[in-house]
Structure formats: C-alpha cells, structure tokens
Design an enzyme around this catalytic site. Sequence first.
Site, PDB file in Angstrom:
ATOM      1  N   SER A 117       3.761  -2.325  10.222  1.00 12.68           N
ATOM      2  CA  SER A 117       5.218  -2.372  10.427  1.00 12.68           C
ATOM      3  C   SER A 117       5.841  -3.715  10.040  1.00 12.68           C
ATOM      4  CB  SER A 117       5.573  -1.992  11.872  1.00 12.68           C
ATOM      5  OG  SER A 117       5.170  -0.655  12.134  1.00 12.68           O
ATOM      6  N   ASN A 150       0.866  -1.178   0.000  1.00 17.45           N
ATOM      7  CA  ASN A 150       0.000   0.000   0.000  1.00 17.45           C
ATOM      8  C   ASN A 150       0.905   1.231   0.000  1.00 17.45           C
ATOM      9  OD1 ASN A 150      -1.758   2.086   0.561  1.00 17.45           O
ATOM     10  ND2 ASN A 150      -2.201   1.431   2.655  1.00 17.45           N
ATOM     11  N   GLU A 198      -6.777   4.479   7.945  1.00 16.64           N
ATOM     12  CA  GLU A 198      -6.586   5.899   7.628  1.00 16.64           C
ATOM     13  C   GLU A 198      -7.822   6.469   6.937  1.00 16.64           C
ATOM     14  OE1 GLU A 198      -2.783   5.489   5.661  1.00 16.64           O
ATOM     15  OE2 GLU A 198      -1.883   4.966   7.594  1.00 16.64           O
ATOM     16  N   LYS A 210       0.024   4.223  -0.181  1.00 12.57           N
ATOM     17  CA  LYS A 210      -0.636   5.395   0.422  1.00 12.57           C
ATOM     18  C   LYS A 210      -0.466   6.612  -0.503  1.00 12.57           C
ATOM     19  CE  LYS A 210       0.279   3.382   4.893  1.00 12.57           C
ATOM     20  NZ  LYS A 210       0.175   3.566   6.335  1.00 12.57           N
ATOM     21  N   HIS A 267      -9.369   0.851   5.064  1.00  8.07           N
ATOM     22  CA  HIS A 267      -8.086   1.080   5.744  1.00  8.07           C
ATOM     23  C   HIS A 267      -8.331   2.039   6.918  1.00  8.07           C
ATOM     24  CE1 HIS A 267      -4.017   2.421   6.553  1.00  8.07           C
ATOM     25  NE2 HIS A 267      -3.598   1.357   5.898  1.00  8.07           N
ATOM     26  N   GLY A 288       2.846   2.044  10.632  1.00  4.78           N
ATOM     27  CA  GLY A 288       3.848   3.099  10.516  1.00  4.78           C
ATOM     28  C   GLY A 288       4.570   3.406  11.820  1.00  4.78           C
ATOM     29  N   GLU A 322      -5.055  -5.054  10.700  1.00  7.79           N
ATOM     30  CA  GLU A 322      -4.052  -4.007  10.856  1.00  7.79           C
ATOM     31  C   GLU A 322      -4.291  -3.254  12.165  1.00  7.79           C
ATOM     32  OE1 GLU A 322      -2.186  -2.924   6.831  1.00  7.79           O
ATOM     33  OE2 GLU A 322      -3.836  -1.566   7.197  1.00  7.79           O
TER      34      GLU A 322
HETATM   35  C1  PEP Z   1      -0.614   0.084   6.114  1.00  4.26           C
HETATM   36  O1  PEP Z   1      -0.880   1.258   6.239  1.00  4.26           O
HETATM   37  O2  PEP Z   1      -1.387  -0.655   5.481  1.00  4.26           O
HETATM   38  C2  PEP Z   1       0.582  -0.415   6.773  1.00  4.26           C
HETATM   39  C3  PEP Z   1       0.590  -1.644   7.164  1.00  4.26           C
HETATM   40  O3  PEP Z   1       1.612   0.476   6.961  1.00  4.26           O
HETATM   41  P1  PEP Z   1       3.101   0.157   7.526  1.00  4.26           P
HETATM   42  O4  PEP Z   1       3.541  -1.140   6.887  1.00  4.26           O
HETATM   43  O5  PEP Z   1       3.917   1.313   7.082  1.00  4.26           O
HETATM   44  O6  PEP Z   1       2.969   0.018   8.993  1.00  4.26           O
END
Ligand code: PEP
Length: 248
Positions: A209, A10, A96, A12, A94, A170, A164
């Site tokens: 992460s 992703n 976000e 983003k 997601h 992040g 998630e």
């Molecule tokens: C995401 O936003 O889907 C995600 C998992 O981000 P990150 O891997 O940067 O934690």
Amino acid sequence: MTRRKLAAGNWKMNGLKAALAEAKTLAAEHPAPNCDVLLCPPATLVAAMAAALEGTAVKTGGQDCHAAASGAHTGDVSAEMLADAGAAAVIVGHSERRADHGEDDAAVAAKAMAAWRAGLVAVICVGETEAQRDAGETLTVIGDQIAGSIPPGATAENTVVAYEPVWAIGAGRTPTLPQIAEVHDFMRDELVKKMAEAAEGVRLLYGGSVKPGNAAEIFAVSNVDGGLVGGASLKAADFGGIVAAAGA
Ligand code: PEP
C-alpha cells in the site's frame, strides 16, 4: 552508507498491450536521475515493455521464474527467457506466489539462484501474515524467510530484498513507521550475519500500500531503500509520484 533508492512496480496480472503507454509516459514524464526504476509487467508484456523502454532509465522485470533454465514445465517461464526478452530483474517469493502456488523458502531460493544464473537481479520478497504479527512472530518469520529464501552467493549487485507485510498488500493500510523501521533494521542485521560487509549495499524495499501520499515518509525510514509497489504502479501519474519520492 548511501544506497541508491529503487522504485519497483509490480503490475501483477494486470495489463494488456495498451498499458505499455503508461510505461512510456512514466519514462518520458517522470525522469528520475537520482534513483533506479523498475517495472514488472505480466510475462506476456516483458518483451514489448523492454523494447518500449529501450534507451530510457526505466528497466523491465519479471514477476516470477522457474528454477530450471528450460524443460517440461508447461506454463512456466525461465529466468533465461526473461533475460532474453529484455528483463533486468525478476521478483521471486512474492506472498501471492507463496500463497497461491505453495512456494516455500527452498523454492524461492532456487528461483533466486536461477535469476542470478541468467544475469538477472533477484528481488526476493519476505513478509508476515496478520496472524503472525498479532502473535508477536514477525521478526521470527522474517528471520526464517531471510535464512531460507536468500541463497549463498547473494551480493549487493544481484539481490534486492523486499519486506512486504502480507496484511498491508492491496489493503490500503501500512505498518507504522516505527514498525517498518524495526523490521528493516532487523533485516539489515540478519543480512550482515549472512553476508558480512556486503550486506550494507543490499537494497531493502518496503512494499504494501505504498502511494504517492505516503512514499516520502516511508522512504525516509531507517534502512528503507525504496519501494515495491503494486496497485499504484499501474498508472504513470501515481507511480511517477512514488518515483519522485524515491529520487528526492
Ligand atoms: C505488491 O503486491 O507487491 C504490493 C506491494 O501491492 P500494493 O502496493 O498494491 O499493496
């Protein structure tokens, strides 16, 4: 049952045209015959990425879609438009999007149905906040999100579910492996209640992460069928390491 793993990236709101070189490098230098690979760039790059990856095993996806096929929705992109641009899948729900745009479970479910209507795989995201985990509400939250965000009609072919934890996205920190297993086993059970045997084929991704250094141990956890990866999907070298772990 053996499920083919999926490594999904992703991007983003990151990536200009020059970043397509990373996608091409990933496809060329990190072949993964034993897993599926999906890259979800910003909407502006979906068509160009799909064209750049044509003939490779790496698929292109969107990061969100509107529930309607077309209409007066300035700035939005429909699932049909993503499919027309060459996408094979779209992320919906997601955290976000849920936080920044106030998307609730009903909105996410409507987007998942839109994805199916357009022939796309819906990657439906769920996850608890840190406050919810600290309050011991993780499984209740995930159960409610699964109940509300995954509409009737979900199949192993049209749906992927991504766990998630919001506090791990992040953040450079992840749940412990037993914590991941607890949630993924729970999600499988909830899906079985919803979809009976078809639930066994649905891929459950862990996201938050994931890095080349922790992907293998996370992907070995019970009911983890791959990862949804943010930051570490932007560079072919990093995502290639994660793809290698998924295909091992
Ligand atoms: C995401 O936003 O889907 C995600 C998992 O981000 P990150 O891997 O940067 O934690």
